[in-house]
Every structure is written in C-alpha cells, then in structure tokens.
Design a protein around this motif. Structure first.
Motif, short mmCIF file in Angstrom:
data_model
loop_
_atom_site.label_atom_id
_atom_site.label_comp_id
_atom_site.label_asym_id
_atom_site.label_seq_id
_atom_site.Cartn_x
_atom_site.Cartn_y
_atom_site.Cartn_z
N PHE A 62 0.39 -1.23 -0.24
CA PHE A 62 0.33 -0.18 -0.08
C PHE A 62 0.61 1.57 0.08
O PHE A 62 0.64 2.60 -0.85
N GLY A 63 1.98 1.34 0.85
CA GLY A 63 2.87 2.26 0.05
C GLY A 63 3.27 3.16 -0.62
O GLY A 63 3.46 3.72 -0.95
N SER A 64 3.33 1.71 -1.25
CA SER A 64 4.15 1.74 -3.03
C SER A 64 3.31 2.26 -3.61
O SER A 64 3.82 3.42 -4.39
N ILE A 65 1.80 2.07 -3.51
CA ILE A 65 0.90 2.52 -4.19
C ILE A 65 0.53 3.88 -4.01
O ILE A 65 0.40 5.26 -4.69
N CYS A 66 0.66 4.13 -2.58
CA CYS A 66 0.38 5.70 -2.44
C CYS A 66 1.62 6.23 -2.92
O CYS A 66 1.71 7.93 -2.95
N LEU A 67 2.79 6.17 -2.94
CA LEU A 67 4.27 7.17 -3.58
C LEU A 67 3.75 7.36 -4.87
O LEU A 67 3.66 8.57 -5.23
N GLY A 68 3.53 6.48 -5.94
CA GLY A 68 3.47 6.68 -6.72
C GLY A 68 1.73 7.08 -7.40
O GLY A 68 2.47 7.65 -8.24
N SER A 69 1.11 7.16 -6.58
CA SER A 69 -0.70 8.04 -6.97
C SER A 69 -0.42 9.46 -6.13
O SER A 69 -0.62 10.40 -7.28
N LEU A 70 1.19 9.78 -4.66
CA LEU A 70 1.15 10.86 -4.77
C LEU A 70 1.65 11.45 -5.68
O LEU A 70 1.10 13.11 -6.51
N LEU A 71 3.07 11.12 -6.48
CA LEU A 71 3.84 11.63 -7.26
C LEU A 71 3.03 12.01 -9.09
O LEU A 71 2.68 13.13 -9.40
N ALA A 72 1.83 11.48 -8.99
CA ALA A 72 0.66 11.38 -10.22
C ALA A 72 0.05 12.03 -10.37
O ALA A 72 -0.39 13.40 -10.76
N GLY A 73 -0.91 12.66 -8.78
CA GLY A 73 -1.73 13.51 -8.47
C GLY A 73 -1.47 15.05 -8.16
O GLY A 73 -0.76 16.19 -8.82
N ILE A 74 0.62 15.15 -7.36
CA ILE A 74 0.96 16.31 -7.75
C ILE A 74 1.12 16.87 -8.94
O ILE A 74 1.25 18.15 -9.19
N ALA A 75 1.90 15.53 -9.88
CA ALA A 75 2.43 16.22 -11.48
C ALA A 75 0.40 16.66 -12.20
O ALA A 75 0.04 17.94 -13.38
N GLN A 76 -0.34 16.09 -12.16
CA GLN A 76 -1.83 16.74 -12.55
C GLN A 76 -1.89 18.57 -11.83
O GLN A 76 -2.51 18.71 -12.67
N ILE A 77 -2.34 17.80 -10.76
CA ILE A 77 -2.00 19.35 -9.75
C ILE A 77 -1.32 20.61 -10.41
O ILE A 77 -2.01 21.58 -11.15
N LEU A 78 -0.41 20.02 -10.51
CA LEU A 78 0.84 21.38 -11.28
C LEU A 78 0.49 22.00 -12.53
O LEU A 78 0.35 23.17 -12.89
N HIS A 79 -0.03 20.74 -13.28
CA HIS A 79 -0.66 21.07 -14.40
C HIS A 79 -1.63 21.45 -14.73
O HIS A 79 -2.04 22.51 -15.57
#
Length: 523
Positions: A318-335
């Motif tokens: 679950f921690g690996s899922i949260c890490l990858g998802s956080l990176l995707a979420g930050i990239a999406q919100i910045l875009h």
C-alpha cells in the motif's frame, strides 16, 4: 522431440506451500532453458517474490493522516456549516435566528438533503451502468474496439451535416478535417484490432475466471463516492470557516486563502482517486499473474488469489501505491494549475502567456511520463511485491531487453476503455437529468433548468469517475498480460494452450519482429 521435452520436468516442479512462490518459481534463467547472452543476463533477470514486509510505509502513514484530516474537517466544520449556516456568518456572535433566518435555514437543510439524495442515486446508477457495460465488454471485445474507431468517423459526418445545414462553413471545414484524420487513423490501425482484441480477450478471460475480483473495483468505487462526499462537505466547511478570519471588505485576503484551500484540497482529491484506482490495478495484476503461472490456484469466483492479491495491495504494497499515486496527483494538479493560470492571463492580455504555455507543455509531458511509469511499475508491484522504484526499474529493463517499445505504446485498448467511460458518464448524466425533471423539488432554491443541468453535470462526473475505476480492472488485466507474455510465454503455452495460440497468432501477424525476438529469448 526428446530435447524439446527436457525443460518440462523443471517447469512442472512440485508445488510449494506459499501461493505467491508458486506463482513465481523458476527465477534463474537456466531453469527455464532460456538462452541469453551474458549481457542480457546482467541487465535483466526474471522477477522473484519479495518478502511480505511493508514497503514505502511512510507514504501509507501520510495517506491515512490525510484521510483522518478530511473526515475530521467534514464533521467539525462541514456538517455544522451546512445545517446551521447563520452560525458561520461574518457577524461572529449573531447566533439568534430571526424568523427570516429560520426559513432560510430550512431551505438550506432541504437543499442539503436534496443534494445528498441526488448523489446517492447517481452513485448507485453509475455502479449499475458500469457493471452492465463490463459484462458486455467480456463478450464483444473486438466489436467494441471497432465501434470505438468507427464512431468518431460517423460523429464527424454528423457534425458536417449539422453545420452545413446551418450555413457555418468554418465549422464544416473543421468537421471535415476531423473526419479525414479519424478515417486515416482507422485505416492505419485496423489491422492491429485483432492484436488488441486478443490481449483484451485474454485479460478479460483471466478476470472472468476469477470474477470475485470484480468486487474490488466496486468496493473502491463505493469508497471513492464516500470520500468525495466527505471531501465536498469538508471543503465547504473550510471555506465558510476561513471567511471568519478575513475582513468582509478584504477581497485580497479572501482570494488568497481560497486559492491555498483549493490547491490543498485538489491535491488531496487527485491523490485519493489515484490511490483507489491503483489498488484495483495492483490487485488485478496479482490475480492475473496467479492465473497465468498457477491456474489451479486462480480458477474460481472467490479464489485464494483474489484475497491474497487484495491483501497485498492494501497492506504490504500500500505504501508503494501511495507513493506512485502522490507523484501522479502532484503532477496532475500542477498541470491543471498552470493551465488555469495561462487561460486567465490570456483573457487579461498578459505578456507571459508564451512562457506559461511552455511550462504547461513541460508539465503535461511530466504528467504523462509519471502515469506511463506507474502503469507498468504497479504491474510488477502486484506480481512480485517490489517497492515502487525498484518495480519500475525492473519492468522497464524487461521491455528494453525484449525491444517492445512499439507494443507497450499501443493504445487501442486504452482508447476503447476511455470511450466506454465517457459513454457511462453520459448515460449517468442523463439519468440525473431525468431524475431532477421528474422530481422538481429535489434541488430547492433554483430553477428547473438550472437544477437539471447541475444534475446532468454531477451525474456525468460521478459516472465517469466510477467508470474509470471499473475500467482500470480491465486495463490492468491487459497490462499484466503484456508483462507476463514478455516474461514467460512458455508458462502461458503450457497452462492456457488455446488462448496462447490465438494470442500468438495475433501478435505474430501484427508485430512479427518483436514476436520472433520474444520467442528467441524464451527458446
């Protein structure tokens, strides 16, 4: 003939006690009779089961802390501000309701419960529609891919006729260009449809054999709906509470606080939806991998592989899922933030619009790369239990050694899934529109037309969001098929000979060079 049969005793070795070890035996290349040169053996080795420990655990704790914060804010600020809006007015101490404020409060309460019932019905409707579409997809994969391609052509023709009848020549030209582009695209990819359908059929077959895994995206969809409800309530309560900290005439203060609040809440929303979607992705990868390597352990509705894969997704990985998802979420919100800022500057005639355009393009590329990396990294997380970064590194090495850049970039299946998600969203939006039209008092305090369009928009967003989570199950199964076929086509031929023959024929016809390269490495 005797030489060809030599590897079979090794492949059919006695079963091990641990299910996940049975899924991934024979890690040394020699055990599979794989003839690789020394350089290949150095760069890539077949994945191995990892110890069941919590990986990237810090990001799991961070995610749970964020969930607790959202729920707390919704309870402490959101619900009181919805039920008793006068207590959150700009006059601090004015807690005595007049006759007029009581009437307004009753209207607000009615509107609040109307929204609640609307969200409840739309959430249930999106689940029903998505489940029906998923059942149809398991039986008509190739037809749906063909329809998704032809639909764009006929839509362009329809637009040309409609614009021509209204005398809008510019729009007719644009529709004609769209028609030409979609026609050329259909001509270019039509011979790849059997390949995409073969992958989709194999993936869906694995899911249908272990149909209990379908409850995972349903559960995740319910959790997504619950989270969105708490998120909306918490956001509203935070806005109402923050207003008390600013002077009524200080517009700069209000705007500054609102921007910070929106940014924080959007990151939380995008992150959570990514996590919910990727839990389904990783669970499906584990189930399909078990079906690929050890079909006797993944051949029933509630097979052990479903429970094991889901538990790994929600515990050790679950921690690996949260890490990858956080990176995707930050990239999406910045875009999204830069995109909104650029539109605002363009409307105001700003001189830095070109720079913002370049930044938006760069962020769009970064967001695509993160999503692309997550797509394949999470398959390896589900199969083997690697940490996020290690899984991504190993699966990219696998594709590099196989020379499969073209294959993993094939997006026909993804396109049809996106098309189906939009269709589900439109159907759910239409359901919301009919619901509000049939019960005009459901959304109090607004005209019937406004309420109907709000219901349609809300239904479309909820339907599309829920459908995306359900379509992730299908997309994940197809991605796992690609990874497993790159890594162990021999296991597929031994365990699922009929499907293997169909899939190999489709792959050989579409990508002969990559297919023969794969056979040579696996020989």
């Amino acid at each position: 003939m005797s030489n060809a049969a030599e590897p079979l005793p090794v492949i059919m070795a006695p079963p091990r006690d641990d299910l996940h070890e049975r899924l991934l035996p024979m890690s040394p290349p020699e055990a599979q009779n794989v003839t690789m040169d020394a350089e290949t053996q150095e760069d890539w080795t077949r994945g191995e089961k990892q110890p069941s420990i919590c990986r990237d655990w810090f990001f799991a704790l961070l995610f749970y802390a964020h969930l607790a914060t959202i729920i707390t804010l919704a309870i402490l600020w959101g619900i009181p501000s919805l039920r008793y809006p006068n207590s959150f007015s700009k006059s601090p101490g004015n807690l005595t309701a007049t006759a007029s404020s009581v009437a307004n409060q009753q209207t607000t309460n009615g509107s609040f419960f109307g929204y609640f019932y609307l969200l409840l019905f739309l959430g249930a409707g999106s689940l029903v529609v998505s489940s029906l579409v998923l059942a149809i997809m398991t039986r008509f994969s190739q037809v749906l891919i063909q329809i998704s391609i032809i639909f764009n052509i006929f839509a362009s023709i329809f637009l040309m006729v409609m614009f021509a009848s209204s005398g809008n020549n510019g729009a007719v030209l644009a529709a004609f260009i769209s028609f030409a582009i979609f026609s050329c695209y259909a001509f270019a990819v039509w011979d790849r449809i059997p390949f995409a359908a073969a992958n989709l059929t194999t993936g869906v077959t694995a899911i249908r054999t272990n149909i209990g895994v379908a409850f995972v995206p349903v559960l995740m969809s319910l959790l997504a709906w619950v989270y969105i409800f708490f998120w909306v309530v918490a956001l509203y309560g935070t806005f109402m509470t923050s207003d008390q900290n600013c002077d009524q005439n200080d517009k700069h203060c209000n705007r500054k606080i609102e921007e910070v609040i929106v940014a924080i809440y959007l990151v939380a929303l995008f992150w959570t939806l990514q996590v919910i979607s990727n839990v389904t992705h990783v669970t499906a990868a584990g189930v399909v991998g078990t079906w690929w390597f050890a079909p006797e352990e993944a051949s029933s509705m509630c097979s052990k592989s479903v429970c094991d894969s889901f538990s790994r997704s929600t515990l050790s990985s679950f921690g690996s899922i949260c890490l990858g998802s956080l990176l995707a979420g930050i990239a999406q919100i910045l875009h999204e933030f830069v995109h909104s800022l650029r539109r605002e500057r363009n409307a105001g005639g700003g001189s830095d619009s070109l720079l913002l355009c370049l930044v938006e393009c760069l962020l769009s590329i970064i967001e695509s790369l993160v999503r692309y990396f997550n797509r394949w990294a999470f398959v390896y997380v589900g199969l083997y239990g690697y940490s996020y970064l290690e899984a991504g590194e190993k699966v990219m090495k696998l594709f590099t050694e196989r020379g499969w850049g073209t294959i993993i970039n094939d997006r026909l299946v993804t396109r049809v899934l996106v098309w189906m998600a939009l269709l589900i969203g439109a159907m759910n939006g239409l359901f919301g529109w009919i619901l509000v039209r049939s019960y005009p008092g459901l959304l109090a305090g607004m005209t019937q037309n406004t309420a109907a369009w709000i219901a349609f928009s809300t239904g479309f967003l909820i339907g599309t969001g829920v459908a995306n989570i359900l379509m992730t199950l299908v997309s994940s199964s197809v991605d796992t098929v690609v990874v497993c076929f790159a890594e162990a086509p021999t296991d597929f031929r031994l365990n699922h000979s009929e499907l293997s023959e169909k899939m190999e024929n489709a792959w050989m016809a579409t990508y002969p060079q990559e297919y023969h390269g794969n056979r040579a490495l696996d020989a």
